[in-house]
Design an enzyme around this catalytic site. Structure first.
Site, mmCIF file in Angstrom:
data_model
loop_
_atom_site.group_PDB
_atom_site.id
_atom_site.type_symbol
_atom_site.label_atom_id
_atom_site.label_comp_id
_atom_site.label_asym_id
_atom_site.label_seq_id
_atom_site.Cartn_x
_atom_site.Cartn_y
_atom_site.Cartn_z
ATOM 1 N N GLY A 23 45.784 28.354 39.384
ATOM 2 C CA GLY A 23 46.830 27.352 39.204
ATOM 3 C C GLY A 23 47.620 27.150 40.474
ATOM 4 O O GLY A 23 48.836 26.923 40.448
ATOM 5 N N ALA A 24 46.920 27.207 41.614
ATOM 6 C CA ALA A 24 47.589 27.215 42.919
ATOM 7 C C ALA A 24 47.856 25.828 43.473
ATOM 8 O O ALA A 24 48.356 25.700 44.589
ATOM 9 C CB ALA A 24 46.749 28.013 43.921
ATOM 10 N N ASN A 100 47.952 32.822 37.253
ATOM 11 C CA ASN A 100 49.089 31.928 37.076
ATOM 12 C C ASN A 100 48.748 30.665 36.281
ATOM 13 O O ASN A 100 49.635 30.062 35.674
ATOM 14 C CB ASN A 100 49.630 31.531 38.450
ATOM 15 C CG ASN A 100 50.591 30.359 38.380
ATOM 16 O OD1 ASN A 100 51.745 30.503 37.975
ATOM 17 N ND2 ASN A 100 50.116 29.177 38.767
ATOM 18 N N SER A 152 55.860 34.349 30.247
ATOM 19 C CA SER A 152 56.931 33.360 30.104
ATOM 20 C C SER A 152 57.993 33.896 29.164
ATOM 21 O O SER A 152 57.709 34.734 28.291
ATOM 22 C CB SER A 152 56.357 32.054 29.532
ATOM 23 O OG SER A 152 57.385 31.157 29.172
ATOM 24 N N TYR A 166 51.191 27.825 23.409
ATOM 25 C CA TYR A 166 51.591 28.326 24.724
ATOM 26 C C TYR A 166 52.341 29.645 24.571
ATOM 27 O O TYR A 166 52.052 30.623 25.274
ATOM 28 C CB TYR A 166 52.464 27.283 25.419
ATOM 29 C CG TYR A 166 53.042 27.723 26.746
ATOM 30 C CD1 TYR A 166 52.317 27.570 27.923
ATOM 31 C CD2 TYR A 166 54.313 28.268 26.833
ATOM 32 C CE1 TYR A 166 52.834 27.960 29.145
ATOM 33 C CE2 TYR A 166 54.854 28.656 28.050
ATOM 34 C CZ TYR A 166 54.108 28.501 29.201
ATOM 35 O OH TYR A 166 54.638 28.890 30.416
ATOM 36 N N ALA A 168 52.295 31.764 22.049
ATOM 37 C CA ALA A 168 51.404 32.812 21.543
ATOM 38 C C ALA A 168 50.528 33.365 22.665
ATOM 39 O O ALA A 168 50.313 34.581 22.771
ATOM 40 C CB ALA A 168 50.539 32.256 20.419
ATOM 41 N N LYS A 170 51.200 33.369 25.909
ATOM 42 C CA LYS A 170 52.012 34.110 26.869
ATOM 43 C C LYS A 170 52.443 35.473 26.310
ATOM 44 O O LYS A 170 52.603 36.441 27.066
ATOM 45 C CB LYS A 170 53.222 33.283 27.285
ATOM 46 C CG LYS A 170 52.861 32.067 28.148
ATOM 47 C CD LYS A 170 52.123 32.466 29.407
ATOM 48 C CE LYS A 170 51.902 31.308 30.361
ATOM 49 N NZ LYS A 170 51.178 31.720 31.586
#
Length: 259
Positions: A23-24, A100, A152, A166, A168, A170
């Site tokens: 995710g860069a 990420n 998160s 999302y 769940a 994280k």
């Protein structure tokens, strides 16, 4: 991988270390990749947006070949295996892995279709499982390695602003971090998680002005986080000073969640 690469990776020379950041292409991932590159690491930038990571790679290393861009969707396990092999062929297997990459779909829990659920879990959680298993055997063999997983605040409090799937995923990242940390600790490989609250990124901007304003009002320090602040915490965890820290989840949330 050459013998010299193995020696340098084990002894801790930043200039010989290889970091893979998913995710860069933008936001937190781009900030982390930039910080690690400035520390002297060779950085593999992985994102499904190939143009974004190609542009960042050119910006970081226009001439010296210390930034590699990989256009890969982390939900594709076969593509991840090919990507890790490509990094190893170019330099050596990663010494540092930063998981990420994430995908959010805002909406009610009642509106989530099963395909959407599976897609978000594949990107946000399964990719962490797949990449950690791909990268850490070589870290373990060398006796040194660092894995940092981006969780998160939503994964701690069950927030639904970015979607129940999302949150769940994280939450799963936090537990998976502990599982791998226990498995790898004795071989010199640390595994930690970082849990930001709302950070000023394109993904947060996409949630809309009203949602962002509401989030800011709930943060005691009165502002969103900055990608560079998250990158600074990750830089500590992947350095020599972070060697006694493993299995931990670090809050970086402006006081939104205190414990």
């Amino acid at each position: 991988m050459t013998a010299d690469d193995t020696v340098f990776a084990t002894q801790g020379s930043p200039s010989s270390r290889v970091a893979l950041v998913t995710g860069a292409g933008r936001g937190i991932g781009a900030a982390i990749a930039t910080r690690l590159h400035r520390l002297g690491m060779r950085v593999a930038l992985l994102d499904r947006d190939g143009d974004a990571v190609a542009g960042l790679a050119r910006e970081l290393a226009p001439d010296n070949g210390t930034a590699l861009h990989l256009a890969v969707d982390v939900s594709d396990a076969d593509a991840l295996e090919t990507a890790v092999r490509g990094v190893a062929d170019t330099w050596h297997s990663p010494d540092v892995l930063v998981n990420n990459a994430a995908h959010t779909v805002a909406g009610s829990v009642w509106e989530i279709g099963l395909d959407e659920w599976d897609g978000v879990l594949a990107t946000n959680l399964r990719s962490v499982f797949v990449l950690t298993r791909l990268c850490t055997p070589e870290m373990r063999r060398r006796g040194w390695g660092r894995v940092v997983n981006l969780s998160s605040l939503a994964g701690q409090q069950g927030g639904t602003l970015a979607g129940a799937h999302y949150s769940a995923a994280k939450a799963g990242v936090v537990v998976l971090t502990k599982v791998f940390a226990r498995e790898l600790a004795a071989q010199g490989v640390t595994v930690n998680a970082v849990a930001p609250a709302a950070v000023q990124t394109p993904a947060v901007d996409d949630l809309g002005v009203a949602a962002v304003s509401g989030a800011v009002r709930s943060i005691p320090v009165g502002r969103l986080g900055r990608p560079a602040e998250v990158a600074g915490l990750v830089a500590y965890l992947v350095g020599e000073e972070g060697g006694y820290v493993t299995g931990a989840t670090f809050d970086i949330n402006g006081g939104s969640h205190m414990r």
